[in-house]
Design an enzyme around this catalytic site. Structure first.
Site, PDB file in Angstrom:
ATOM      1  N   TYR A 174       0.823  -1.208   0.000  1.00 25.38           N
ATOM      2  CA  TYR A 174       0.000   0.000   0.000  1.00 25.38           C
ATOM      3  C   TYR A 174       0.857   1.258   0.000  1.00 25.38           C
ATOM      4  O   TYR A 174       0.665   2.158  -0.826  1.00 25.38           O
ATOM      5  CB  TYR A 174      -0.927  -0.004   1.217  1.00 25.38           C
ATOM      6  N   LYS A 178       1.353   4.310  -2.894  1.00 27.89           N
ATOM      7  CA  LYS A 178       1.014   5.716  -2.693  1.00 27.89           C
ATOM      8  C   LYS A 178       2.221   6.620  -2.960  1.00 27.89           C
ATOM      9  O   LYS A 178       2.059   7.768  -3.397  1.00 27.89           O
ATOM     10  CB  LYS A 178       0.462   5.942  -1.289  1.00 27.89           C
TER      11      LYS A 178
END
Length: 252
Positions: A174, A178
């Site tokens: 994750y 990002k």
């Protein structure tokens, strides 16, 4: 705008007929972004993978909200959505997934693929599909919902945004996706020039369904306020930057 470290407090009133698309808008931050834009007179296409959930969310917001079936990982879905929407002034790339909190020792390639397929590749695919419509807008805005945990500066040591000692090294899939979103934001802003305003948002930890079963975090509506600021930036506003939900500049 002379202050490059803080967004203006006063929101710019949208021009009559302004149209926005918010992906992942049937819940969480996306739903609150849609709600706040509708309240300001913007016509909002509320993107959702599940058509029924999208219709239900749009019905809750009432006039000004339109449901749109779009799965950012399906090219045919994106193409159909672009044809259906037509004109567009604001694109909020909010759809995202978090496939796990494991570090390099426990993250699978499948988790990495899942994170990047939605958070990065999907964001790029949607942006590319809607660029022709955004180019026709007098005030095109792109807001990419990123994460403070994707900031390399904040990931490098203690910071005011998250408990670095507890999570350092974790969430490889994750958080690295990002970081990639941040890079895509900067490079997109550079490519499209000053006519566009392209920025990323670090919304802070929010109580959403991004992580199943997670109940901690702040109000998604608070984070949405930051996204709406970026969506309604004045023509002399900033571009190519990462911003915290409270309107302060965040480090890459």
């Amino acid at each position: 705008m002379t202050d490059t470290t803080r967004l203006p407090e006063q929101l710019t009133a949208p021009a009559p007929g302004t149209v926005a698309l918010v992906t992942g808008a049937n819940s969480g931050i996306g739903l609150e972004v849609a709600r706040q834009l509708v309240e300001r007179g913007v016509t909002v296409w509320m993107g959702a993978r599940d058509a029924e959930k999208g219709r239900e969310a749009a019905a809750r917001l009432g006039d000004g909200a339109r449901s749109l079936r779009i799965d950012v990982t399906e090219p045919t879905s994106i193409e159909a959505a672009a044809e259906q929407v037509g004109d567009l002034d604001i694109l909020v790339n909010n759809a995202g997934v978090n496939p796990g909190a494991e570090d390099i020792t426990g993250t699978s390639l499948e988790q990495l693929r899942t994170a990047y397929e939605t958070n990065v590749f999907g964001l790029v695919a949607v942006t590319q599909a809607f660029l022709p419509a955004l180019r026709r807008s007098a005030h095109p805005r792109i807001v990419n919902v990123s994460s403070g945990t994707g900031s390399l500066v904040w990931n490098s040591g203690p910071n005011p945004q998250f408990d670095w000692e507890r999570v350092k090294g974790g969430g490889l899939a994750y958080r690295s996706s990002k970081t990639a979103v941040n890079a895509v934001t900067l490079l997109t802003a550079q490519a499209l020039g000053e006519g566009f305003k392209v920025n990323a948002l670090a919304p802070g930890l929010r109580a959403t369904n991004l992580v199943p079963g997670m109940s901690v975090g702040g109000d998604p509506a608070e984070a949405a306020t930051g996204a709406v600021r970026l969506a309604l930036l004045p023509d002399d506003g900033p571009t190519g930057a990462l911003w915290s939900w409270d309107g302060t500049r965040a480090p890459w």
